[in-house]
Each structure stands twice: as C-alpha cells, then as structure tokens.
Write an enzyme that holds these catalytic residues in place. Sequence first.
Site, short mmCIF file in Angstrom:
data_model
loop_
_atom_site.label_atom_id
_atom_site.label_comp_id
_atom_site.label_asym_id
_atom_site.label_seq_id
_atom_site.Cartn_x
_atom_site.Cartn_y
_atom_site.Cartn_z
N LYS A 67 0.84 -1.21 0.00
CA LYS A 67 0.00 0.00 0.00
C LYS A 67 0.86 1.25 0.00
CE LYS A 67 1.01 1.36 4.39
NZ LYS A 67 1.79 2.54 4.71
N ASP B 87 -1.85 -1.50 10.25
CA ASP B 87 -2.09 -1.57 8.80
C ASP B 87 -2.69 -2.91 8.36
OD1 ASP B 87 -1.02 0.95 8.39
OD2 ASP B 87 0.99 0.18 7.94
O1 C5P Z 1 0.63 -0.91 14.67
P1 C5P Z 1 2.02 -1.11 14.20
O2 C5P Z 1 2.70 -2.29 14.87
O3 C5P Z 1 2.19 -1.12 12.73
O4 C5P Z 1 2.83 0.16 14.71
C1 C5P Z 1 4.22 0.22 14.70
C2 C5P Z 1 4.66 1.42 15.51
O5 C5P Z 1 4.28 2.63 14.83
C3 C5P Z 1 4.02 1.53 16.87
O6 C5P Z 1 4.75 0.82 17.84
C4 C5P Z 1 4.07 3.02 17.14
O7 C5P Z 1 5.37 3.42 17.54
C5 C5P Z 1 3.85 3.62 15.75
N1 C5P Z 1 2.44 3.96 15.49
C6 C5P Z 1 1.88 5.05 16.13
N2 C5P Z 1 0.57 5.38 15.88
C7 C5P Z 1 -0.16 4.66 15.02
C8 C5P Z 1 0.39 3.55 14.34
C9 C5P Z 1 1.71 3.23 14.61
O8 C5P Z 1 2.53 5.72 16.93
N3 C5P Z 1 -1.42 5.01 14.79
#
Ligand code: C5P
Length: 308
Positions: free
Chosen positions: A15, A145
């Site tokens: 994406k 995601d």
């Molecule tokens: O949800 P995901 O594991 O992809 O997120 C990876 C990192 O990105 C999280 O640990 C956080 O530091 C950051 N993040 C965030 N806010 C979001 C999505 C991700 O701060 N909405």
Amino acid sequence: MTAALNSVMVRVPGKINLQLSVGPKEADGFHGLVTVFQAISIFDEVTLTRNIEGSGIAISISGDQTHGVPTDSSNLAYRAAALMCEIHSITPDLLINIKKSIPVAGGMAGGSADAAATILAVDALFTLGLSRDEMQAVASQLGSDVPFMLVGGTAVGRGRGDEVTSALSRGTYHWVLALSTVGLSTPAVYGECDRLRAGMDVVAPHANDQLLQALLAQDAVSLGKNLVNDLQSAACSLRPALRLVLDVGGEYGALGSIVSGSGPTVAFLVEDEDQALDLAVALTSSGVVGSVARAYGPVHGAKVIEFS
Ligand code: C5P
C-alpha cells in the site's frame, strides 16, 4: 464429504498512503490517525501448508526482497498464524512460505500484508468460514495496517489506522516508486515526528475532502496536489537523501511526490505508463535511489489464488 485442503496460496498487495495525518501521541503510545490507503500492484504471495511432521510453525522466505525478513516468531505472519490457531483451537503445525516483492521496512506495509494474507490462508485451509469482520478483529490485534490489507482498494483508516472504511475511487492511478536499500523503523519515524513537533499545538486529524473528491472525480492532477504525509518531514530528517529523491520527481513533472507511510519508499504519481517509464529511467540514472519500481492502484486486498 469434501477432502481437507493441504495448501493455500494468498496474493496480497502493498500500500501507499495518499493521506497520512497524524494527531498527538496518545496515552498508549500510539497516534490518532486519519489516513487514506491505496493498495497497489506490488504483491507478496503467502503459501500455508499443513506441516505433517508436526513441528510447529516454520517460515521460509523467497522472492526478490528477502533481506532482513525474520523467519522466527517476530515475523508478523508467524504471529498471525499463531493467533489464528490459538483462537480457533488448531494445532499450529504449519509451513509458511512468503514470496516477497513488497519492499522490507519500506513504508508499504509488507509485514502487515503478509499477516493479513496469513489470516485469510488459515481461514481457507481449515475452512473456518470467518466473516470479514471476524478477520478484521484478528487483524487489528496484529498491527495498525493489517486490517486494510485484507480489504485493499482505496480506504480511509481512522483510530490507529485500523478502523477501515472503503472509499469511493474511480479509475486507475500510475505510480513510480523509489526504493531504498535500507529501511526505516516505523517507531523511530513516529518518535522523530514527535520530536520535531515538540511544543507545537497538534490538532486532531481529519479527512482531506479535496483528496477524496479527486479520487471520486478520477482527477489525477488534483490528487497529486493533495497528497499529504505528516511523517514525511520526520522520514526526511532521519534520511536527508530522501529530499533529493523527492526533488527528482518534481523536476521530471510528476503530478505529486510523497514519502509512503513512514518511508523510506517515495511514491510519485504520474499521468500514465509512458510518463512512469520516463520517470523510472530518470530516477535510475540520477544515482540517488536504490532501485525503482512501477505500479498501479487501486488493486484488490488479500485473495486466495491457489489451493490443493
Ligand atoms: O501498529 P504497528 O505495529 O504497525 O505500529 C508500529 C509502531 O508505529 C508503533 O509501535 C508506534 O510506535 C507507531 N504507530 C503510532 N501510531 C499509530 C500507528 C503506529 O505511533 N497510529
């Protein structure tokens, strides 16, 4: 009686974020987002096979983007398989092969895509018959995601990005992607974003109506002007060379240039396949990018393409 399946292959796209508006950091460490996702035509293929030897979950990686992909329980596809098996009381004896084309740590949700593909593959392999909502609920436990990668197409993500609603979009958009050889860490980019915004009044994000209108009207010129990513400054701060890459796109008449997600992939919107080819050649000869790919979107989310 239907014979049990032995193996399922799922194709899943990467994406880009056409909009990524980041609110203040919340108490749980995440940021409230409004994002517009578009699934594009760079695909991983995830194949799940029953492991008759019965020695748990094993991961192998093949394809052209294998470097840096873990094959242990830190792989998001492993975690997706383990979680699905736990929820549905399935003995987790599975072989997972990931044929990778989505750049690793590139801001294109490659790991999340593989997790989404694995959820769908477990559902198919064990004929669980889960609804889209049930799969989405598992997906959001794995990462922000992951739910979008099940849906694909064009969608607005709210909350952490995991509350996904499909968006109306007409036509096909052409992209040139400037890929870096070394990825960027998503938490590090969010952390840099917080650092750059320290002391500023950060408001709650909202959807960019002009961007959504452009998608409805199939207006690539307006879409190009309205691409927005609040993480772009942070990605460029951590990787200053990205600014040079963004400049090359401007010089060669891209309709819009944007860092994808937390980067370092840079996506250029172009008018058609001819312009995509011209820009791909220009970027390659500029010497400022690792490699170049072309893609179009939107495309379908995770989909079973083979089973036996
Ligand atoms: O949800 P995901 O594991 O992809 O997120 C990876 C990192 O990105 C999280 O640990 C956080 O530091 C950051 N993040 C965030 N806010 C979001 C999505 C991700 O701060 N909405």
